[in-house]
Design an enzyme around this catalytic site. Structure first.
Site, PDB file in Angstrom:
ATOM      1  CB  SER A  78     -49.034 -39.070  39.966  1.00  0.00           C
ATOM      2  OG  SER A  78     -50.079 -38.821  40.855  1.00  0.00           O
ATOM      3  CB  ALA A  79     -53.644 -37.724  36.555  1.00  0.00           C
ATOM      4  CG  HIS A  80     -51.990 -35.095  41.858  1.00  0.00           C
ATOM      5  ND1 HIS A  80     -51.354 -34.263  42.744  1.00  0.00           N
ATOM      6  CD2 HIS A  80     -51.595 -36.352  42.169  1.00  0.00           C
ATOM      7  CE1 HIS A  80     -50.617 -34.992  43.575  1.00  0.00           C
ATOM      8  NE2 HIS A  80     -50.743 -36.267  43.235  1.00  0.00           N
TER       9      HIS A  80
ATOM     10  CD  GLN B   5     -42.627 -33.825  40.955  1.00  0.00           C
ATOM     11  OE1 GLN B   5     -42.898 -32.883  40.198  1.00  0.00           O
ATOM     12  NE2 GLN B   5     -43.266 -33.998  42.110  1.00  0.00           N
TER      13      GLN B   5
ATOM     14  CB  ALA C 121     -47.191 -41.587  42.029  1.00  0.00           C
ATOM     15  CB  THR C 122     -48.483 -43.439  46.994  1.00  0.00           C
ATOM     16  OG1 THR C 122     -48.008 -42.090  47.132  1.00  0.00           O
ATOM     17  CG2 THR C 122     -48.190 -44.223  48.254  1.00  0.00           C
TER      18      THR C 122
ATOM     19  CB  CYS D  86     -45.361 -36.808  51.753  1.00  0.00           C
ATOM     20  SG  CYS D  86     -45.969 -37.125  50.161  1.00  0.00           S
TER      21      CYS D  86
ATOM     22  CB  THR E 114     -65.590 -49.763  40.212  1.00  0.00           C
ATOM     23  OG1 THR E 114     -66.304 -50.876  40.728  1.00  0.00           O
ATOM     24  CG2 THR E 114     -66.442 -49.025  39.193  1.00  0.00           C
TER      25      THR E 114
ATOM     26  CG  ASN F 161     -40.006 -35.255  45.276  1.00  0.00           C
ATOM     27  OD1 ASN F 161     -39.018 -35.973  45.261  1.00  0.00           O
ATOM     28  ND2 ASN F 161     -40.738 -35.113  46.362  1.00  0.00           N
TER      29      ASN F 161
END
Ligand code: C6P
Length: 400
Positions: free
Chosen positions: A201-203, A181, A71-72, A326, A239, A153
């Site tokens: 963001s997947a995580h 979020q 996401a960053t 963060c 890639t 968040n």
């Protein structure tokens, strides 16, 4: 017992997601852009994964969803490309963000300020929420972009993205929302409201780390941040992270399937947890529950430094946070608490508990007992709590 209540920082990878990703490390490891069977073995799984990501946010085929590393990166891409295309060229000179955006938006905006871009930081109200009507006063004919997160968040507060999108559309200003979020916690449908760019963001929804995405409405495609090969239609070179994309697709599918459970069962669990915490005297929550996603609580225990509480929780095997991961090492007070103007002694006491669909009732029962013990111990040795004024009104939602 080990209890993970830091799901706004990151989530466990869903076992089905992990299973789908596995073949792409040691079996189907070809570079999708190569011209052989190892490469073509990745094409169909990638296509299916991308379809799942599009479906998860109801993006029409003609719009773009571009895979990034996180996401960053997506947030940096939007702000910096808008700067390159609209501000550096002299067409516009201004962007608007909220004062409680994630550091990947705030730090980028501050960097752009050093290059001559004007930035407005929209304030939040006493409930930790942006008021859409305040936006109107700040938009000028030089405003290029409004970037406001969908869900905060720290507090889990839902921001009025529908109204903000409508205002931006009326005024002809681009609108970006950081929906990191929001996915899996509230319905996200890009066709039901005015949005030009949306970050994921997947995580954060039980997918792998190191893979995110940026949705771009048709006709709003940004100049690339990463120049190079022709991957992702030349919009984002490098890639392809095949395993990551496959994982993100599966995670998105699972998140959409589990949304009902999250919004009912996890919400009930969160509410019961919060009810118990608010029974502790001198405890405060910023945003009312009905204005939050179902999994988050940001709570203050007067007289207890957030880090001290984390220490006690961690010793008991419980993971929580004082806010955004963060910023956890700088020991600053929570930025949302500061933004709502909480008294200095309260601003340092915020703890964020964030649940997931894996959180159990037993884990919450155990955490309640540990918190009660920790509050007793830490207030017993707290000089600031001993001198706290009786019945002092913090202005926040209060325990008894
Ligand atoms: N918030 C938290 O503890 P990345 O890591 O780049 O995929 O995600 C960054 C990010 C962007 N926007 C929002 C709203 C976020 O919450 C995050 C990550 C974590 O709150 C880690 S700082």
């Amino acid at each position: 017992m080990k209890v993970y209540l830091d799901n706004n920082a990151t989530t466990i990878v869903d076992p089905y997601v992990f299973e789908e990703m596995e073949p792409f490390f040691v079996q189907k490891y070809g570079n999708p852009n190569s011209l052989h069977g190892f490469a073509s073995a990745t094409h169909e799984p990638l296509k299916i994964a991308m379809e799942k990501i599009y479906a998860g946010i109801n993006a029409p085929k003609e719009d773009s969803v571009v895979i990034t590393s996180c996401a960053t990166e997506s947030n940096n891409w939007v702000l910096k490309s808008v700067y390159f295309e609209y501000i550096l060229t002299g067409r516009k000179n201004h962007i608007i963000i909220s004062e409680v955006e994630h550091p990947s938006v705030i730090a980028t905006a501050k960097y752009l300020e050093t290059l001559g871009c004007k930035v407005t930081y929209l304030p939040i109200n006493h409930e930790g929420i942006i008021e859409a009507r305040t936006l109107k006063d700040f938009i000028t004919n030089k405003t290029a972009l409004v970037s406001i997160m969908w869900v905060n968040n720290e507090t889990g507060a839902l921001f009025p993205v529908r109204e903000i999108g409508d205002i931006c559309a009326q005024k002809g200003v681009l609108f970006h929302t950081d929906a990191v979020q929001a996915i899996g916690k509230t319905p996200v449908d890009v066709q039901s409201f005015n949005v030009d760019y949306l970050t994921m963001s997947a995580h954060k929804f039980h997918g792998p780390k190191g893979v995110g995405a940026l949705y771009m409405k048709k006709g709003r495609e940004l100049t690339p941040l990463m120049h190079g090969g022709s991957q992702m239609g030349g919009l984002r070179s490098g890639t392809l992270n095949v395993a990551g994309i496959v994982g993100m697709g599966k995670a998105m599918e699972q998140a959409v399937d589990a949304l009902g459970f999250e919004m009912s069962d996890i919400k009930d669990l969160r509410d019961r947890f919060e009810d118990e915490l608010l029974k502790i005297p001198d405890t405060f929550v910023v945003t009312p529950r009905e204005k939050r996603v179902p999994n988050t609580i940001l709570i203050s225990f007067r007289g207890i430094e957030g880090e001290a509480m984390l220490w006690d929780l961690n010793r008991a095997g419980i993971a929580a946070s004082t806010g955004s991961a963060c910023a956890s090492e700088d020991l600053q007070s929570n930025p949302v608490m500061e933004a709502i103007g909480a008294e200095a002694d309260l601003a340092h006491t915020a703890i964020r508990f964030s649940l997931s669909r894996y959180t159990t009732k037993e884990e919450i029962d155990y955490t309640i007992l540990v918190v009660l013990e920790a509050v007793k111990r830490l207030r017993g040795i707290s000089s600031s709590y001993a001198y706290a004024p009786e019945g002092h009104d913090s202005g926040l939602t209060k325990g008894h």
